[in-house]
Scaffold this motif. Structure first.
Motif, mmCIF file in Angstrom:
data_model
loop_
_atom_site.group_PDB
_atom_site.id
_atom_site.type_symbol
_atom_site.label_atom_id
_atom_site.label_comp_id
_atom_site.label_asym_id
_atom_site.label_seq_id
_atom_site.Cartn_x
_atom_site.Cartn_y
_atom_site.Cartn_z
ATOM 1 N N HIS A 15 0.834 -1.204 0.000
ATOM 2 C CA HIS A 15 0.000 0.000 0.000
ATOM 3 C C HIS A 15 0.869 1.255 0.000
ATOM 4 C CE1 HIS A 15 -3.033 -2.863 1.800
ATOM 5 N NE2 HIS A 15 -3.666 -2.363 0.736
ATOM 6 N N MET A 16 1.922 1.220 0.798
ATOM 7 C CA MET A 16 2.825 2.373 0.881
ATOM 8 C C MET A 16 3.516 2.628 -0.463
ATOM 9 S SD MET A 16 3.651 4.713 2.815
ATOM 10 C CE MET A 16 4.797 6.033 2.740
ATOM 11 N N ILE A 17 3.934 1.558 -1.122
ATOM 12 C CA ILE A 17 4.569 1.701 -2.436
ATOM 13 C C ILE A 17 3.583 2.315 -3.424
ATOM 14 C CG2 ILE A 17 5.436 0.394 -4.422
ATOM 15 C CD1 ILE A 17 6.792 -1.484 -2.405
ATOM 16 N N ALA A 18 2.333 1.884 -3.398
ATOM 17 C CA ALA A 18 1.318 2.427 -4.307
ATOM 18 C C ALA A 18 1.077 3.906 -4.019
ATOM 19 C CB ALA A 18 0.018 1.631 -4.179
ATOM 20 N N VAL A 19 0.978 4.292 -2.760
ATOM 21 C CA VAL A 19 0.765 5.689 -2.397
ATOM 22 C C VAL A 19 1.947 6.539 -2.866
ATOM 23 C CG1 VAL A 19 0.643 7.284 -0.435
ATOM 24 C CG2 VAL A 19 -0.794 5.251 -0.481
ATOM 25 N N MET A 20 3.156 6.082 -2.633
ATOM 26 C CA MET A 20 4.347 6.823 -3.046
ATOM 27 C C MET A 20 4.426 6.931 -4.575
ATOM 28 S SD MET A 20 5.887 7.818 -0.337
ATOM 29 C CE MET A 20 7.550 8.162 -0.774
ATOM 30 N N ALA A 21 4.114 5.857 -5.281
ATOM 31 C CA ALA A 21 4.150 5.881 -6.745
ATOM 32 C C ALA A 21 3.116 6.861 -7.284
ATOM 33 C CB ALA A 21 3.905 4.480 -7.305
ATOM 34 N N LEU A 22 1.915 6.864 -6.729
ATOM 35 C CA LEU A 22 0.892 7.811 -7.171
ATOM 36 C C LEU A 22 1.303 9.253 -6.860
ATOM 37 C CD1 LEU A 22 -2.402 5.963 -6.202
ATOM 38 C CD2 LEU A 22 -1.619 6.540 -8.496
ATOM 39 N N PHE A 23 1.852 9.473 -5.691
ATOM 40 C CA PHE A 23 2.264 10.821 -5.299
ATOM 41 C C PHE A 23 3.355 11.354 -6.224
ATOM 42 C CE2 PHE A 23 5.159 13.563 -2.873
ATOM 43 C CZ PHE A 23 4.290 14.589 -2.542
ATOM 44 N N PHE A 24 4.448 10.610 -6.347
ATOM 45 C CA PHE A 24 5.552 11.078 -7.172
ATOM 46 C C PHE A 24 5.209 11.035 -8.663
ATOM 47 C CE2 PHE A 24 8.012 10.237 -3.277
ATOM 48 C CZ PHE A 24 8.596 11.479 -3.152
ATOM 49 N N GLY A 25 4.404 10.089 -9.084
ATOM 50 C CA GLY A 25 3.964 10.032 -10.480
ATOM 51 C C GLY A 25 3.163 11.268 -10.866
ATOM 52 N N THR A 26 2.294 11.720 -9.954
ATOM 53 C CA THR A 26 1.513 12.925 -10.211
ATOM 54 C C THR A 26 2.425 14.142 -10.319
ATOM 55 O OG1 THR A 26 -0.374 12.004 -9.021
ATOM 56 C CG2 THR A 26 -0.330 14.394 -9.326
ATOM 57 N N ILE A 27 3.372 14.278 -9.404
ATOM 58 C CA ILE A 27 4.283 15.419 -9.416
ATOM 59 C C ILE A 27 5.147 15.416 -10.676
ATOM 60 C CG2 ILE A 27 6.269 16.449 -8.244
ATOM 61 C CD1 ILE A 27 4.545 16.512 -5.944
ATOM 62 N N ILE A 28 5.680 14.278 -11.036
ATOM 63 C CA ILE A 28 6.531 14.187 -12.227
ATOM 64 C C ILE A 28 5.711 14.470 -13.485
ATOM 65 C CG2 ILE A 28 7.849 12.565 -13.654
ATOM 66 C CD1 ILE A 28 8.839 11.339 -10.949
ATOM 67 N N SER A 29 4.491 13.964 -13.563
ATOM 68 C CA SER A 29 3.638 14.208 -14.734
ATOM 69 C C SER A 29 3.317 15.696 -14.888
ATOM 70 C CB SER A 29 2.334 13.424 -14.621
ATOM 71 O OG SER A 29 2.590 12.051 -14.564
ATOM 72 N N VAL A 30 2.945 16.349 -13.792
ATOM 73 C CA VAL A 30 2.632 17.778 -13.854
ATOM 74 C C VAL A 30 3.871 18.573 -14.254
ATOM 75 C CG1 VAL A 30 2.003 19.788 -12.455
ATOM 76 C CG2 VAL A 30 0.681 17.683 -12.272
ATOM 77 N N ASN A 31 5.030 18.253 -13.699
ATOM 78 C CA ASN A 31 6.267 18.953 -14.062
ATOM 79 C C ASN A 31 6.614 18.741 -15.532
ATOM 80 O OD1 ASN A 31 6.768 20.161 -11.614
ATOM 81 N ND2 ASN A 31 8.082 18.517 -10.872
ATOM 82 N N ALA A 32 6.417 17.539 -16.050
ATOM 83 C CA ALA A 32 6.710 17.264 -17.458
ATOM 84 C C ALA A 32 5.796 18.085 -18.373
ATOM 85 C CB ALA A 32 6.566 15.778 -17.748
ATOM 86 N N VAL A 33 4.507 18.161 -18.031
ATOM 87 C CA VAL A 33 3.568 18.945 -18.839
ATOM 88 C C VAL A 33 3.930 20.427 -18.783
ATOM 89 C CG1 VAL A 33 1.157 19.713 -18.983
ATOM 90 C CG2 VAL A 33 1.672 17.291 -18.711
ATOM 91 N N MET A 34 4.256 20.943 -17.612
ATOM 92 C CA MET A 34 4.611 22.353 -17.476
ATOM 93 C C MET A 34 5.910 22.672 -18.234
ATOM 94 S SD MET A 34 2.264 23.770 -15.636
ATOM 95 C CE MET A 34 2.780 25.095 -14.620
ATOM 96 N N ALA A 35 6.907 21.802 -18.156
ATOM 97 C CA ALA A 35 8.166 22.020 -18.870
ATOM 98 C C ALA A 35 7.939 21.990 -20.379
ATOM 99 C CB ALA A 35 9.196 20.968 -18.462
ATOM 100 N N TRP A 36 7.112 21.080 -20.855
ATOM 101 C CA TRP A 36 6.814 20.990 -22.286
ATOM 102 C C TRP A 36 6.114 22.267 -22.755
ATOM 103 C CZ3 TRP A 36 2.239 20.743 -25.171
ATOM 104 C CH2 TRP A 36 2.417 20.413 -26.506
ATOM 105 N N ASN A 37 5.127 22.734 -22.002
ATOM 106 C CA ASN A 37 4.429 23.970 -22.363
ATOM 107 C C ASN A 37 5.368 25.172 -22.341
ATOM 108 O OD1 ASN A 37 1.841 23.021 -22.934
ATOM 109 N ND2 ASN A 37 1.255 23.046 -20.793
ATOM 110 N N ALA A 38 6.250 25.239 -21.368
ATOM 111 C CA ALA A 38 7.188 26.364 -21.268
ATOM 112 C C ALA A 38 8.151 26.372 -22.447
ATOM 113 C CB ALA A 38 7.956 26.293 -19.951
ATOM 114 N N SER A 39 8.647 25.212 -22.840
ATOM 115 C CA SER A 39 9.606 25.169 -23.949
ATOM 116 C C SER A 39 8.934 25.452 -25.280
ATOM 117 C CB SER A 39 10.309 23.814 -23.994
ATOM 118 O OG SER A 39 9.389 22.798 -24.359
ATOM 119 N N ARG A 40 7.655 25.140 -25.436
ATOM 120 C CA ARG A 40 6.938 25.396 -26.687
ATOM 121 C C ARG A 40 6.497 26.859 -26.818
ATOM 122 N NH1 ARG A 40 5.856 22.172 -30.774
ATOM 123 N NH2 ARG A 40 3.694 22.819 -30.756
ATOM 124 N N SER A 41 6.327 27.559 -25.707
ATOM 125 C CA SER A 41 5.756 28.899 -25.776
ATOM 126 C C SER A 41 6.769 30.015 -25.525
ATOM 127 C CB SER A 41 4.610 29.035 -24.768
ATOM 128 O OG SER A 41 5.091 28.902 -23.454
#
Length: 164
Positions: A15-41
């Protein structure tokens, strides 16, 4: 019966591994989307002092609106080995323009920037016989009549290579 309830509500390492994966996965996904938008604009615009640039913004907007209201327009054409700029006043060649000064800049780098007086080729037509390297450029063009600046324009364009 209490033994059965305690097994259902146990928080395991999985359960702890799943919670950590969801937490860090969300943060990494949001950062990737923001970095992609910043580099395109990002336009590549860099100013030495952002505070001073912000203080000058309203004046530059007013100047741009005044130039637009004057009826003067410019059209930049990039050719291999030359850049042509045609200035018109209400659709007719602008005969009153004495000279055009252009600053050619790369969108991100400063080491290839150059400032050129374009050669007059006729009424409202100016030519820079400058061989620009292929790729993206920003041309800051200033049309001058006498001692007065009558038109200013910034154009982002792609300089073609020799074979194009």
């Amino acid at each position: 019966m209490s033994e059965h309830l305690s097994k259902q509500r146990q928080f395991t390492g999985w359960h702890m591994i799943a919670v950590m994966a969801l937490f860090f996965g969300t943060i990494i996904s949001v950062n990737a989307v923001m970095a992609w938008n910043a580099s395109r604009s990002w336009s590549g615009l860099v100013v030495a002092n952002s505070y001073v640039a912000s203080q000058q913004f309203n004046g530059k907007v007013a100047e741009t609106r005044a130039f637009e209201a004057s009826g003067i327009t410019g059209r930049l054409t990039a050719e291999p080995g030359a850049v042509r700029y045609v200035v018109t006043l209400n659709g007719e060649p602008a005969k009153h323009i004495d000279r055009v000064v252009a600053t050619f800049k790369r969108p991100v780098e400063e080491h290839e920037d150059l400032r050129i007086d374009l050669d007059r080729q006729g009424a409202g037509a100016f030519l820079a016989a400058e061989k620009l390297k292929p790729g993206q450029w920003i041309a800051d063009l200033t049309a001058i009549s006498g001692d007065a600046v009558v038109h200013r324009q910034a154009v982002r364009f792609i300089a073609p290579g020799e074979g194009k």
